[in-house]
Design a protein around this motif. Structure first.
Motif, PDB file in Angstrom:
ATOM      1  N   GLN A   1       0.822  -1.207   0.000  1.00 15.16           N
ATOM      2  CA  GLN A   1       0.000   0.000   0.000  1.00 15.16           C
ATOM      3  C   GLN A   1       0.862   1.265   0.000  1.00 15.16           C
ATOM      4  N   SER A   2       1.939   1.264   0.763  1.00 17.23           N
ATOM      5  CA  SER A   2       2.812   2.447   0.776  1.00 17.23           C
ATOM      6  C   SER A   2       3.510   2.614  -0.566  1.00 17.23           C
ATOM      7  N   TRP A   3       3.914   1.507  -1.186  1.00 15.95           N
ATOM      8  CA  TRP A   3       4.534   1.575  -2.514  1.00 15.95           C
ATOM      9  C   TRP A   3       3.547   2.138  -3.540  1.00 15.95           C
ATOM     10  N   ALA A   4       2.303   1.678  -3.490  1.00 20.56           N
ATOM     11  CA  ALA A   4       1.296   2.145  -4.440  1.00 20.56           C
ATOM     12  C   ALA A   4       1.030   3.635  -4.269  1.00 20.56           C
ATOM     13  N   ARG A   5       1.004   4.126  -3.028  1.00 21.06           N
ATOM     14  CA  ARG A   5       0.786   5.563  -2.782  1.00 21.06           C
ATOM     15  C   ARG A   5       1.916   6.382  -3.383  1.00 21.06           C
ATOM     16  N   ARG A   6       3.148   5.934  -3.214  1.00 18.54           N
ATOM     17  CA  ARG A   6       4.290   6.671  -3.773  1.00 18.54           C
ATOM     18  C   ARG A   6       4.231   6.718  -5.300  1.00 18.54           C
ATOM     19  N   LYS A   7       3.744   5.638  -5.908  1.00 14.56           N
ATOM     20  CA  LYS A   7       3.664   5.564  -7.361  1.00 14.56           C
ATOM     21  C   LYS A   7       2.404   6.229  -7.919  1.00 14.56           C
ATOM     22  N   GLY A   8       1.465   6.592  -7.043  1.00 19.16           N
ATOM     23  CA  GLY A   8       0.205   7.156  -7.514  1.00 19.16           C
ATOM     24  C   GLY A   8      -0.713   6.109  -8.137  1.00 19.16           C
ATOM     25  N   ILE A   9      -0.613   4.880  -7.666  1.00 19.11           N
ATOM     26  CA  ILE A   9      -1.427   3.770  -8.190  1.00 19.11           C
ATOM     27  C   ILE A   9      -2.544   3.461  -7.205  1.00 19.11           C
ATOM     28  N   ARG A  10      -3.751   3.349  -7.709  1.00 20.00           N
ATOM     29  CA  ARG A  10      -4.889   2.986  -6.864  1.00 20.00           C
ATOM     30  C   ARG A  10      -5.012   1.466  -6.801  1.00 20.00           C
ATOM     31  N   LEU A  11      -5.077   0.925  -5.587  1.00 22.45           N
ATOM     32  CA  LEU A  11      -5.309  -0.510  -5.400  1.00 22.45           C
ATOM     33  C   LEU A  11      -6.814  -0.737  -5.251  1.00 22.45           C
ATOM     34  N   ALA A  12      -7.411  -1.450  -6.201  1.00 24.75           N
ATOM     35  CA  ALA A  12      -8.851  -1.712  -6.189  1.00 24.75           C
ATOM     36  C   ALA A  12      -9.083  -3.126  -5.672  1.00 24.75           C
ATOM     37  N   TYR A  13      -9.566  -3.224  -4.431  1.00 25.22           N
ATOM     38  CA  TYR A  13      -9.800  -4.527  -3.825  1.00 25.22           C
ATOM     39  C   TYR A  13     -11.217  -5.006  -4.132  1.00 25.22           C
ATOM     40  N   ILE A  14     -11.330  -6.271  -4.530  1.00 19.22           N
ATOM     41  CA  ILE A  14     -12.650  -6.842  -4.776  1.00 19.22           C
ATOM     42  C   ILE A  14     -13.276  -7.229  -3.439  1.00 19.22           C
ATOM     43  N   GLN A  15     -14.578  -7.497  -3.451  1.00 21.68           N
ATOM     44  CA  GLN A  15     -15.260  -7.930  -2.235  1.00 21.68           C
ATOM     45  C   GLN A  15     -14.849  -9.359  -1.891  1.00 21.68           C
ATOM     46  N   PRO A  16     -14.696  -9.669  -0.610  1.00 22.83           N
ATOM     47  CA  PRO A  16     -14.364 -11.046  -0.218  1.00 22.83           C
ATOM     48  C   PRO A  16     -15.427 -12.028  -0.722  1.00 22.83           C
ATOM     49  N   GLY A  17     -14.984 -13.147  -1.265  1.00 25.02           N
ATOM     50  CA  GLY A  17     -15.906 -14.160  -1.766  1.00 25.02           C
ATOM     51  C   GLY A  17     -16.542 -13.827  -3.092  1.00 25.02           C
ATOM     52  N   LYS A  18     -16.013 -12.817  -3.811  1.00 24.27           N
ATOM     53  CA  LYS A  18     -16.570 -12.417  -5.113  1.00 24.27           C
ATOM     54  C   LYS A  18     -15.478 -12.454  -6.187  1.00 24.27           C
ATOM     55  N   PRO A  19     -14.968 -13.632  -6.532  1.00 27.99           N
ATOM     56  CA  PRO A  19     -13.880 -13.685  -7.523  1.00 27.99           C
ATOM     57  C   PRO A  19     -14.307 -13.207  -8.903  1.00 27.99           C
ATOM     58  N   GLN A  20     -15.636 -13.213  -9.178  1.00 24.02           N
ATOM     59  CA  GLN A  20     -16.092 -12.736 -10.490  1.00 24.02           C
ATOM     60  C   GLN A  20     -15.812 -11.252 -10.685  1.00 24.02           C
ATOM     61  N   GLN A  21     -15.566 -10.521  -9.608  1.00 21.29           N
ATOM     62  CA  GLN A  21     -15.211  -9.115  -9.736  1.00 21.29           C
ATOM     63  C   GLN A  21     -13.781  -8.934 -10.264  1.00 21.29           C
ATOM     64  N   ASN A  22     -13.035 -10.006 -10.302  1.00 21.86           N
ATOM     65  CA  ASN A  22     -11.695  -9.988 -10.882  1.00 21.86           C
ATOM     66  C   ASN A  22     -11.630 -11.044 -11.988  1.00 21.86           C
ATOM     67  N   SER A  23     -12.671 -11.067 -12.815  1.00 20.91           N
ATOM     68  CA  SER A  23     -12.862 -12.186 -13.740  1.00 20.91           C
ATOM     69  C   SER A  23     -11.834 -12.237 -14.861  1.00 20.91           C
ATOM     70  N   TYR A  24     -11.250 -11.101 -15.251  1.00 17.93           N
ATOM     71  CA  TYR A  24     -10.263 -11.131 -16.335  1.00 17.93           C
ATOM     72  C   TYR A  24      -9.057 -11.987 -15.959  1.00 17.93           C
ATOM     73  N   VAL A  25      -8.511 -11.757 -14.782  1.00 15.00           N
ATOM     74  CA  VAL A  25      -7.339 -12.534 -14.381  1.00 15.00           C
ATOM     75  C   VAL A  25      -7.741 -13.940 -13.950  1.00 15.00           C
ATOM     76  N   GLU A  26      -8.963 -14.111 -13.445  1.00 10.22           N
ATOM     77  CA  GLU A  26      -9.429 -15.456 -13.100  1.00 10.22           C
ATOM     78  C   GLU A  26      -9.548 -16.310 -14.364  1.00 10.22           C
ATOM     79  N   ARG A  27     -10.044 -15.700 -15.450  1.00 12.20           N
ATOM     80  CA  ARG A  27     -10.117 -16.443 -16.714  1.00 12.20           C
ATOM     81  C   ARG A  27      -8.715 -16.736 -17.257  1.00 12.20           C
ATOM     82  N   TYR A  28      -7.822 -15.804 -17.055  1.00  7.39           N
ATOM     83  CA  TYR A  28      -6.428 -16.011 -17.455  1.00  7.39           C
ATOM     84  C   TYR A  28      -5.812 -17.163 -16.655  1.00  7.39           C
ATOM     85  N   ASN A  29      -6.121 -17.219 -15.361  1.00  7.56           N
ATOM     86  CA  ASN A  29      -5.618 -18.313 -14.528  1.00  7.56           C
ATOM     87  C   ASN A  29      -6.090 -19.664 -15.056  1.00  7.56           C
ATOM     88  N   ARG A  30      -7.334 -19.701 -15.505  1.00  4.34           N
ATOM     89  CA  ARG A  30      -7.870 -20.952 -16.046  1.00  4.34           C
ATOM     90  C   ARG A  30      -7.095 -21.382 -17.296  1.00  4.34           C
TER      91      ARG A  30
END
Length: 275
Positions: A195-224
């Motif tokens: 989190q401190s590294w992301a703040r220094r870089k100006g990057i927003r960390l977007a956390y998905i809701q717990p138990g909702k992997p479909q909210q990160n479906s692009y990388v989940e499909r990539y994992n498959r």
């Protein structure tokens, strides 16, 4: 109703087994002598299509007809009609029947917004597997949501937050800095170090809701894709061996594998469209 092609076959069978002349067989089954003697001229392209299809299903065991056709059309540039390719695909008996599974009905999740340019949103996630000796390993996958391009696969026995930061720094050196990175709520991602590294870089960390992997479906499909294209198909003896294989596969994924989510082209082609 008997089709003309079937009548021709019956006429040929009668001549072969019943001793009828060609003229008598044609009169009996109401076909012309020209139709009886016609032999379809097979194009040399058919043999080429069959050769390419057999090569694809041998090297890409997880691909169905759709990916094979898109690879031939979009990646290799062949102009064959999909009906022709599919006819040969069926003649080779490559269309294996897949028994459908019963699924519970559920509400359709909201689709993820598609970024309009590179480096707007990245996604990252962990995978787990083991070496041939049974020792567990972790894989860190990072992709760009815009063109589904795999940006990196890092593999080790342990990947703490410090290592995640190092991998992201290495990708940023050649790719540029993203505006946002989407991830789950794993301990490495919610750590103070990341989190401190992301703040220094100006990057927003977007956390998905717990138990909702479909909210990160692009990388989940990539994992498959990673799982079924190569990770489940081979046994690896060392970290060096699996990391080398993953690096080579990543180039093939970005440059040769059509992606249904971006219109049946490769991530490299999608990137070239906006370059």
């Amino acid at each position: 109703m008997v089709r003309p092609s079937q009548r021709v076959e019956m006429a040929k069978t009668s001549v072969l087994h019943s001793g009828l002349s060609v003229r008598q067989a044609c009169e009996t089954f109401r076909v012309s002598v020209c139709c009886y003697r016609y032999e379809r001229k097979l194009s040399n392209d058919n043999a080429r299509i069959a050769e390419l299809l057999l090569g694809l299903v041998q090297s890409q065991r997880n691909w169905g007809f759709g990916l094979c056709f898109l690879y031939l059309r979009n990646v290799k540039g062949y102009g064959w009609n999909h009906k022709r390719v599919y006819r040969i695909y069926r003649e080779l008996e490559l269309n294996l029947r897949i028994k459908p599974r019963k699924r519970l009905k559920r509400e359709k999740p909201e689709p993820l917004a598609v970024p309009e340019a590179i480096n707007q949103v990245w996604s990252m996630d962990f995978m787990h597997d083991q070496l041939q000796n049974g020792r567990c390993i972790r894989l860190l996958n990072v992709i760009d949501d815009f063109n589904r391009e795999g940006l990196g696969i890092e593999i080790d026995f342990s990947l703490p937050a410090e290592r995640v930061v190092r991998v992201l720094e290495q990708i940023i050196e050649w790719r540029g800095c993203p505006k946002e990175i989407r991830c789950d709520n794993g301990p490495e991602y919610i750590s103070a170090r990341l989190q401190s590294w992301a703040r220094r870089k100006g990057i927003r960390l977007a956390y998905i809701q717990p138990g909702k992997p479909q909210q990160n479906s692009y990388v989940e499909r990539y994992n498959r894709t990673v799982r079924y294209d190569w990770l489940n198909q081979y046994l690896f003896e060392s970290l060096e061996e699996i990391q080398d294989f993953a690096t080579k596969w990543l180039w093939s994924y970005n440059n040769e594998r059509p992606n249904m989510g971006i219109g049946g082209i490769t991530p490299a082609m999608k990137l070239a469209q906006v370059a």
